[in-house]
Structures are given as C-alpha cells and as structure tokens.
Motif scaffolding. Structure first.
Motif, PDB file in Angstrom:
ATOM      1  N   GLU A 188       0.862  -1.184   0.000  1.00 25.48           N
ATOM      2  CA  GLU A 188       0.000   0.000   0.000  1.00 25.48           C
ATOM      3  C   GLU A 188       0.895   1.230   0.000  1.00 25.48           C
ATOM      4  O   GLU A 188       1.684   1.440   0.924  1.00 25.48           O
ATOM      5  CB  GLU A 188      -0.899   0.002   1.243  1.00 25.48           C
ATOM      6  CG  GLU A 188      -1.795   1.215   1.352  1.00 25.48           C
ATOM      7  CD  GLU A 188      -2.532   1.285   2.669  1.00 25.48           C
ATOM      8  OE1 GLU A 188      -3.220   2.305   2.920  1.00 25.48           O
ATOM      9  OE2 GLU A 188      -2.415   0.334   3.474  1.00 25.48           O
ATOM     10  N   LEU A 189       0.792   2.030  -1.031  1.00 19.71           N
ATOM     11  CA  LEU A 189       1.626   3.220  -1.170  1.00 19.71           C
ATOM     12  C   LEU A 189       0.815   4.465  -0.823  1.00 19.71           C
ATOM     13  O   LEU A 189      -0.334   4.611  -1.261  1.00 19.71           O
ATOM     14  CB  LEU A 189       2.166   3.333  -2.594  1.00 19.71           C
ATOM     15  CG  LEU A 189       3.061   2.190  -3.083  1.00 19.71           C
ATOM     16  CD1 LEU A 189       3.413   2.381  -4.544  1.00 19.71           C
ATOM     17  CD2 LEU A 189       4.337   2.098  -2.240  1.00 19.71           C
ATOM     18  N   TYR A 190       1.408   5.382  -0.074  1.00 16.89           N
ATOM     19  CA  TYR A 190       0.713   6.604   0.335  1.00 16.89           C
ATOM     20  C   TYR A 190       1.750   7.641   0.737  1.00 16.89           C
ATOM     21  O   TYR A 190       2.962   7.363   0.765  1.00 16.89           O
ATOM     22  CB  TYR A 190      -0.250   6.319   1.493  1.00 16.89           C
ATOM     23  CG  TYR A 190       0.378   5.570   2.652  1.00 16.89           C
ATOM     24  CD1 TYR A 190       0.894   6.242   3.753  1.00 16.89           C
ATOM     25  CD2 TYR A 190       0.468   4.176   2.640  1.00 16.89           C
ATOM     26  CE1 TYR A 190       1.478   5.562   4.799  1.00 16.89           C
ATOM     27  CE2 TYR A 190       1.046   3.489   3.681  1.00 16.89           C
ATOM     28  CZ  TYR A 190       1.548   4.179   4.766  1.00 16.89           C
ATOM     29  OH  TYR A 190       2.138   3.504   5.800  1.00 16.89           O
ATOM     30  N   HIS A 191       1.286   8.839   1.076  1.00 22.01           N
ATOM     31  CA  HIS A 191       2.193   9.901   1.491  1.00 22.01           C
ATOM     32  C   HIS A 191       1.604  10.633   2.687  1.00 22.01           C
ATOM     33  O   HIS A 191       0.386  10.642   2.900  1.00 22.01           O
ATOM     34  CB  HIS A 191       2.453  10.885   0.350  1.00 22.01           C
ATOM     35  CG  HIS A 191       1.219  11.573  -0.155  1.00 22.01           C
ATOM     36  ND1 HIS A 191       0.392  11.031  -1.118  1.00 22.01           N
ATOM     37  CD2 HIS A 191       0.649  12.753   0.193  1.00 22.01           C
ATOM     38  CE1 HIS A 191      -0.623  11.845  -1.353  1.00 22.01           C
ATOM     39  NE2 HIS A 191      -0.496  12.899  -0.564  1.00 22.01           N
ATOM     40  N   THR A 192       2.470  11.242   3.471  1.00 20.66           N
ATOM     41  CA  THR A 192       2.046  11.997   4.645  1.00 20.66           C
ATOM     42  C   THR A 192       1.663  13.419   4.232  1.00 20.66           C
ATOM     43  O   THR A 192       1.970  13.858   3.114  1.00 20.66           O
ATOM     44  CB  THR A 192       3.169  12.053   5.681  1.00 20.66           C
ATOM     45  OG1 THR A 192       4.259  12.844   5.150  1.00 20.66           O
ATOM     46  CG2 THR A 192       3.680  10.651   6.015  1.00 20.66           C
ATOM     47  N   PRO A 193       1.009  14.184   5.122  1.00 20.02           N
ATOM     48  CA  PRO A 193       0.704  15.582   4.791  1.00 20.02           C
ATOM     49  C   PRO A 193       1.955  16.406   4.491  1.00 20.02           C
ATOM     50  O   PRO A 193       1.869  17.418   3.787  1.00 20.02           O
ATOM     51  CB  PRO A 193      -0.001  16.088   6.055  1.00 20.02           C
ATOM     52  CG  PRO A 193      -0.619  14.868   6.655  1.00 20.02           C
ATOM     53  CD  PRO A 193       0.354  13.766   6.378  1.00 20.02           C
ATOM     54  N   GLU A 194       3.110  15.986   5.017  1.00 20.84           N
ATOM     55  CA  GLU A 194       4.367  16.699   4.749  1.00 20.84           C
ATOM     56  C   GLU A 194       5.028  16.253   3.454  1.00 20.84           C
ATOM     57  O   GLU A 194       6.084  16.767   3.086  1.00 20.84           O
ATOM     58  CB  GLU A 194       5.348  16.491   5.909  1.00 20.84           C
ATOM     59  CG  GLU A 194       4.920  17.097   7.231  1.00 20.84           C
ATOM     60  CD  GLU A 194       3.856  16.261   7.930  1.00 20.84           C
ATOM     61  OE1 GLU A 194       3.099  16.828   8.732  1.00 20.84           O
ATOM     62  OE2 GLU A 194       3.777  15.038   7.667  1.00 20.84           O
ATOM     63  N   GLY A 195       4.437  15.272   2.760  1.00 20.76           N
ATOM     64  CA  GLY A 195       4.980  14.826   1.484  1.00 20.76           C
ATOM     65  C   GLY A 195       5.946  13.659   1.575  1.00 20.76           C
ATOM     66  O   GLY A 195       6.588  13.323   0.572  1.00 20.76           O
ATOM     67  N   GLU A 196       6.085  13.025   2.731  1.00 22.84           N
ATOM     68  CA  GLU A 196       6.950  11.847   2.855  1.00 22.84           C
ATOM     69  C   GLU A 196       6.229  10.635   2.264  1.00 22.84           C
ATOM     70  O   GLU A 196       5.036  10.434   2.499  1.00 22.84           O
ATOM     71  CB  GLU A 196       7.287  11.579   4.320  1.00 22.84           C
ATOM     72  CG  GLU A 196       8.093  12.677   4.970  1.00 22.84           C
ATOM     73  CD  GLU A 196       8.377  12.378   6.439  1.00 22.84           C
ATOM     74  OE1 GLU A 196       7.828  11.383   6.962  1.00 22.84           O
ATOM     75  OE2 GLU A 196       9.143  13.127   7.053  1.00 22.84           O
TER      76      GLU A 196
ATOM     77  N   PHE B 286       1.939  11.013  -5.915  1.00 26.92           N
ATOM     78  CA  PHE B 286       0.944  11.572  -6.834  1.00 26.92           C
ATOM     79  C   PHE B 286      -0.302  10.697  -6.997  1.00 26.92           C
ATOM     80  O   PHE B 286      -1.370  11.202  -7.334  1.00 26.92           O
ATOM     81  CB  PHE B 286       1.578  11.807  -8.203  1.00 26.92           C
ATOM     82  CG  PHE B 286       2.667  12.840  -8.188  1.00 26.92           C
ATOM     83  CD1 PHE B 286       2.360  14.185  -8.068  1.00 26.92           C
ATOM     84  CD2 PHE B 286       4.000  12.468  -8.263  1.00 26.92           C
ATOM     85  CE1 PHE B 286       3.355  15.147  -8.041  1.00 26.92           C
ATOM     86  CE2 PHE B 286       5.013  13.412  -8.236  1.00 26.92           C
ATOM     87  CZ  PHE B 286       4.692  14.761  -8.117  1.00 26.92           C
ATOM     88  N   ASP B 287      -0.157   9.393  -6.761  1.00 32.34           N
ATOM     89  CA  ASP B 287      -1.297   8.491  -6.943  1.00 32.34           C
ATOM     90  C   ASP B 287      -1.828   7.931  -5.629  1.00 32.34           C
ATOM     91  O   ASP B 287      -2.988   7.524  -5.562  1.00 32.34           O
ATOM     92  CB  ASP B 287      -0.914   7.315  -7.857  1.00 32.34           C
ATOM     93  CG  ASP B 287      -0.450   7.777  -9.230  1.00 32.34           C
ATOM     94  OD1 ASP B 287      -0.979   8.782  -9.710  1.00 32.34           O
ATOM     95  OD2 ASP B 287       0.443   7.125  -9.818  1.00 32.34           O
ATOM     96  N   GLY B 288      -0.991   7.892  -4.587  1.00 31.50           N
ATOM     97  CA  GLY B 288      -1.413   7.331  -3.316  1.00 31.50           C
ATOM     98  C   GLY B 288      -2.189   8.328  -2.472  1.00 31.50           C
ATOM     99  O   GLY B 288      -2.081   9.548  -2.667  1.00 31.50           O
ATOM    100  N   PRO B 289      -2.974   7.844  -1.527  1.00 32.63           N
ATOM    101  CA  PRO B 289      -3.742   8.747  -0.657  1.00 32.63           C
ATOM    102  C   PRO B 289      -2.844   9.434   0.371  1.00 32.63           C
ATOM    103  O   PRO B 289      -1.707   8.991   0.628  1.00 32.63           O
ATOM    104  CB  PRO B 289      -4.731   7.808   0.037  1.00 32.63           C
ATOM    105  CG  PRO B 289      -4.028   6.488   0.058  1.00 32.63           C
ATOM    106  CD  PRO B 289      -3.224   6.420  -1.208  1.00 32.63           C
ATOM    107  N   GLU B 290      -3.347  10.504   0.966  1.00 31.71           N
ATOM    108  CA  GLU B 290      -2.635  11.166   2.056  1.00 31.71           C
ATOM    109  C   GLU B 290      -3.008  10.487   3.370  1.00 31.71           C
ATOM    110  O   GLU B 290      -4.185  10.262   3.652  1.00 31.71           O
ATOM    111  CB  GLU B 290      -3.002  12.647   2.106  1.00 31.71           C
ATOM    112  CG  GLU B 290      -2.261  13.426   3.176  1.00 31.71           C
ATOM    113  CD  GLU B 290      -2.594  14.900   3.152  1.00 31.71           C
ATOM    114  OE1 GLU B 290      -2.163  15.583   2.195  1.00 31.71           O
ATOM    115  OE2 GLU B 290      -3.295  15.372   4.062  1.00 31.71           O
TER     116      GLU B 290
END
Length: 313
Positions: free
Chosen positions: A45-53, A108-112
């Motif tokens: 599962e790929l995603y990113h944090t609100p800080e962009g990590e 760019f494609d994963g949820p925050e």
C-alpha cells in the motif's frame, strides 16, 4: 600493410559493436528488473504523509508493517521478493530506479495518510503501539481495552524504539509508587503527567523532577519514560540547538532530559512549543531553498539538582 590495418579496423568495429550490444542488453535487463520490482510493489500500500513523505505498508508474515519508501527495509523487501522468483538479487541500479518510480506513485497516486509515533486516535478509540515484532497495538475505548493486530492507524518505528510488554488485567496504579521516589504530595502530579502522556493529543504538562544528589531523579525519569515510551537511550543530554530537539521529537513520543544545570531562554521557549504544539522549519540538507518542516506535540520530563525552571511560561 593496408590489409593488416583494415583487419585491425574491422576488429575494432566488431569489438565496439559487441560492447554496444552488451550495454543494450544490460540496459534492457535493468529496465526489466526495475519494472518487475515495481510490479512486486503492487502488493504494498503506497501513500504519502501531509508533509509529502512517501511510505509503504507491506505484508510480513501475518501482519502489516509501515516503512518509508526510501528506507533500507523497503529496499530489502523488494530484493527479497525478486530473489524468491529468480533466485538471485536484482541490480542496484534497478532497485534505485524502482524506488524512484514508487516514490512518485506514492506521492501523486497514493492517498494522504498521517503517520504516528506510539499513540494515535481513530473512530473514537485510542491506539497505543506496543512496538513489538507482531506490530500489535492496544485499543482503548470507553468500554475497555484489547490488544489488536493491524490497527487502522499507521505507526512508525524509529531507531532505538523498544517494545512495551503486553498489558495484563487486574493491575493497580499504586504499584508504580514503589519504583519512584516522590512524596505523597507530589504523587498526584506524577499520575497526572502519566495519564496525560498516554493521550494522543496535547497540550501536555512538563514534569520537572528536582532534588539533591542521590535522590533517584534519573531513576524516576527513566521509569516513567519506560512506562510510556521505552527506548534504548531513555534519557538525553541538553540539546545544542532547536534542530536537535526537533529531530528527537520526531522520532520519540516522550522527551526525557537528564541532569540539567540550567535552561537557556531559547530552550525554555522551545520546550513550551513542544509541549503545547509547534512547528520547526529548517533548510533541507544539500539544498539552498527546500525546507524541512517538523510539527509535533510531546510530553516532556526534566530533572536536575538546581531550580532550572524559572520562566513564568
């Protein structure tokens, strides 16, 4: 002579052609390996944090674990998946190319999705990460508590984090009193700090342990730290600058500082921001304009012989 020169030229051209063909085959193999590694990552599962990590959640055995996409563990997870299929490791360049592409997919494609240290809240429940090998957490609700697998929130594991024991029912908070050296009058203050430190949101009180030499200040601070957020290095020295404090707060839940002989003005202000919630912005390493943002709110323990807390705030 001309015939010999012509032969040398033909041999040189043939060697160049072989080299170009070999390089083309190597490039195709690298591209194929990178594409296959990216295919393995569809299991994650790929995603990113609100800080962009950029982060990935992967299945390990019967539980899920969370790691930054650029972490050593995630790279090793990809290499292991490749080795299971081919019986050999992929090329380092293929791994690097795959990680770069997966970072872009996560961003760019994963949820925050937020990442938490030790404590988090979701759907009216508080989750305490036990930081054990099974990635279990304690779920606390108004009706009680239970140990759960695969909690609905994402936890991170910083280097040096130690596991908490699985809780047992039937305990008594008064049992803690014999492990720390405080007066009966101060005991409610310690309990209030401990309860607040187990809340996923602050602001948090700052616990100050003051006493003469040999009064078990460090031991008390260590016991309280291990009660909530055990670590290989439970007590730390005075930070030299705000960046050091910010990095510690990003990787720990409880901040415990040992044997302070004084608190400069900048550090006093910084402690207040950490306890009540505040951000810290600094320049990213090896860049001129890119910033790194730290945002946190943490419980703090301070101990020392002298009266180090003198500011009104």
């Amino acid at each position: 002579m001309e015939q010999d020169q012509l032969g040398d030229i033909l041999a040189l051209d043939e060697a160049r052609a072989r080299k170009q063909k070999q390089k083309k085959c190597e490039d195709e193999e690298k591209n194929t390996q990178a594409q296959e590694l990216i295919g393995f990552a569809y299991e994650a599962e790929l995603y990113h944090t609100p800080e962009g990590e950029c982060w990935a959640t992967v299945l390990v055995g019967d539980h899920r674990e969370n790691y930054p996409v650029r972490s050593k563990f995630f790279r090793r997870w990809l290499v292991r998946k490749f080795f299971e299929v081919h019986g050999k490791p992929p090329g380092s360049q293929a791994v690097q190319d795959a990680v770069g592409a997966l970072e872009a997919m996560a961003l760019f494609d994963g949820p925050e999705c937020a990442i938490f240290n030790r404590l988090a809240e979701a759907n009216g429940a508080i989750y305490l990460d036990l930081c054990n090998e099974k990635w279990e957490a304690v779920k606390v609700t108004p009706s009680g508590w239970e140990v759960v697998n695969n909690p609905p929130v994402k936890f991170r594991r910083a280097k040096g984090t130690l596991p908490l024991p699985r809780p047992e029912r039937g305990g008594n908070i008064e049992e803690l009193k014999r492990f720390i050296n405080v007066t009966d009058a101060d005991w409610p203050l310690v309990l209030a700090w401990a309860v607040a430190a187990l809340k996923p949101t602050g602001p948090y009180p700052i616990l100050v342990l003051q006493g003469e030499q040999g009064s078990a200040k460090s031991t008390t601070a260590r016991v309280l730290r291990e009660l909530v957020d055990p670590s290989i290095a439970p007590l730390r020295t005075t930070p030299r600058e705000e960046r050091d404090l910010a990095i510690t707060a990003s990787n720990s839940w409880v901040l415990a500082y040992d044997n302070l002989s004084g608190i400069p003005t900048w550090l006093s202000d910084a402690f207040c921001r950490v306890a009540t919630g505040g951000g810290f912005v600094t320049r990213a390493l090896f860049t001129d304009s890119e910033e790194v943002i730290f945002n946190f709110m943490r419980p703090i323990i301070i101990n020392g012989i002298d009266d180090v807390v003198t500011r009104h705030d």
